[in-house]
Design a protein around this motif. Structure first.
Motif, short mmCIF file in Angstrom:
data_model
loop_
_atom_site.label_atom_id
_atom_site.label_comp_id
_atom_site.label_asym_id
_atom_site.label_seq_id
_atom_site.Cartn_x
_atom_site.Cartn_y
_atom_site.Cartn_z
N ILE A 159 -5.53 12.94 -2.64
CA ILE A 159 -4.26 12.33 -2.48
C ILE A 159 -4.51 10.96 -2.51
O ILE A 159 -3.75 10.02 -3.39
N LYS A 160 -5.23 10.48 -1.57
CA LYS A 160 -5.33 8.99 -1.48
C LYS A 160 -6.06 8.26 -2.63
O LYS A 160 -5.37 7.13 -3.02
N LYS A 161 -6.82 8.74 -3.32
CA LYS A 161 -7.18 8.28 -4.63
C LYS A 161 -6.26 8.26 -5.61
O LYS A 161 -5.90 7.25 -6.43
N ASN A 162 -5.28 9.23 -5.73
CA ASN A 162 -4.34 9.32 -6.79
C ASN A 162 -3.16 8.28 -6.39
O ASN A 162 -2.31 8.15 -7.51
N ILE A 163 -2.81 8.06 -5.41
CA ILE A 163 -1.80 7.15 -5.01
C ILE A 163 -2.11 5.63 -4.76
O ILE A 163 -1.28 4.87 -4.27
N LYS A 181 4.24 3.02 2.85
CA LYS A 181 4.42 1.91 2.75
C LYS A 181 4.41 0.94 4.23
O LYS A 181 3.39 0.04 4.04
N GLU A 182 4.82 1.49 4.96
CA GLU A 182 4.45 0.55 6.34
C GLU A 182 3.24 1.00 7.22
O GLU A 182 3.11 0.65 8.43
N SER A 183 2.64 2.01 6.76
CA SER A 183 1.53 2.70 7.49
C SER A 183 0.39 1.59 7.74
O SER A 183 -0.11 0.82 6.47
N LYS A 184 -0.30 1.65 8.79
CA LYS A 184 -1.48 0.76 8.93
C LYS A 184 -2.74 1.46 8.57
O LYS A 184 -3.76 0.84 8.33
N ASP A 185 -2.56 2.76 8.93
CA ASP A 185 -3.80 3.51 8.17
C ASP A 185 -3.29 4.85 7.44
O ASP A 185 -2.76 5.65 7.85
N VAL A 186 -3.33 4.56 6.20
CA VAL A 186 -2.66 5.34 5.03
C VAL A 186 -3.37 6.83 5.11
O VAL A 186 -2.67 7.86 4.93
N GLU A 187 -4.55 6.78 5.17
CA GLU A 187 -5.56 8.11 5.29
C GLU A 187 -4.99 8.88 6.36
O GLU A 187 -4.72 10.24 6.42
N GLU A 188 -4.82 8.32 7.65
CA GLU A 188 -4.32 9.01 8.79
C GLU A 188 -2.90 9.42 8.69
O GLU A 188 -2.47 10.79 8.99
N GLU A 215 -0.24 2.89 -5.89
CA GLU A 215 1.32 2.83 -5.71
C GLU A 215 1.90 3.29 -4.28
O GLU A 215 2.92 3.72 -4.13
N ILE A 216 1.11 2.40 -3.39
CA ILE A 216 1.50 3.11 -1.84
C ILE A 216 2.75 2.44 -1.74
O ILE A 216 3.64 2.75 -0.85
N ASN A 217 3.00 1.07 -2.17
CA ASN A 217 4.51 0.46 -1.95
C ASN A 217 5.58 1.12 -2.49
O ASN A 217 6.66 0.94 -2.11
N LYS A 218 5.13 2.13 -3.49
CA LYS A 218 6.46 2.95 -3.76
C LYS A 218 6.65 4.18 -3.21
O LYS A 218 7.54 5.10 -3.28
N ARG A 219 5.81 4.21 -2.01
CA ARG A 219 5.83 5.63 -1.19
C ARG A 219 6.34 5.05 0.12
O ARG A 219 5.77 4.64 1.04
N PRO A 220 7.72 5.52 0.27
CA PRO A 220 8.44 5.07 1.61
C PRO A 220 7.89 5.68 2.66
O PRO A 220 7.92 5.06 3.67
#
Length: 168
Positions: free
Chosen positions: A106-110, A121-128, A113-118
């Protein structure tokens, strides 16, 4: 025939759905894209301006409409299982395919485009954040689907071929 593809963001619902629809010569609808067309604004803006509850209500209405159509492949948004009403709708469908992906896939695929994911977007640790969201949804995905396909280390053609085995 109607096929509904569910799964977490970045699991490949849209690319698999498009390819499957082409293969089966069926109509394809990406629910997030359709919601943006209906609302005339981005999902990000909908979340920002009206909130997630509003978005989920629009999503439920669209799901109800689309599950009355035939000859269609539907890719849902990743959070479709957030509402029990949607799970109930999906449980009544014959071909609900869960694209199951690991956190790393999932992390690799997105990643671009993290900014397009509401929700990220504001996450400090996307994986977590992915782990937490996925953990909160996995049982609901399993409850709503009747076909589960792991997509880790598979290309689109392999996933589509596997789906075809189940639905033909």
């Amino acid at each position: 025939m109607r096929v509904v593809i569910i799964g977490f963001m970045g699991s490949g619902k849209s690319v698999v759905g498009r390819k499957l629809a082409k293969e089966l010569k069926m109509e394809y609808v990406d629910m997030d894209t359709k919601i943006e067309e209906i609302e005339k604004r981005s999902i990000t803006d909908i979340f920002k301006e009206d909130g997630e509850v509003y978005f989920r209500n629009v999503e439920t209405k669209l799901l109800k409409d689309l599950t009355t159509e035939d000859n269609i492949i539907i890719s849902t948004g990743g959070g479709i299982v957030s509402k029990n009403e949607n799970i109930d709708i999906l449980k009544n469908e014959q071909n609900v395919i869960l694209l199951d992906a690991s956190v790393s896939t999932i992390k690799k695929n997105i990643s671009n485009e993290i900014n397009k994911r509401p929700l990220l977007k504001e996450s400090k640790d996307v994986e977590e954040t992915i782990k937490t969201l996925l953990l909160g949804r996995i049982d609901k995905y399993n409850k709503a689907s009747n076909i589960k396909i792991n997509v880790d280390s598979k290309n689109i053609d392999e996933v589509v071929s596997e789906i075809l085995v189940y639905i033909r």
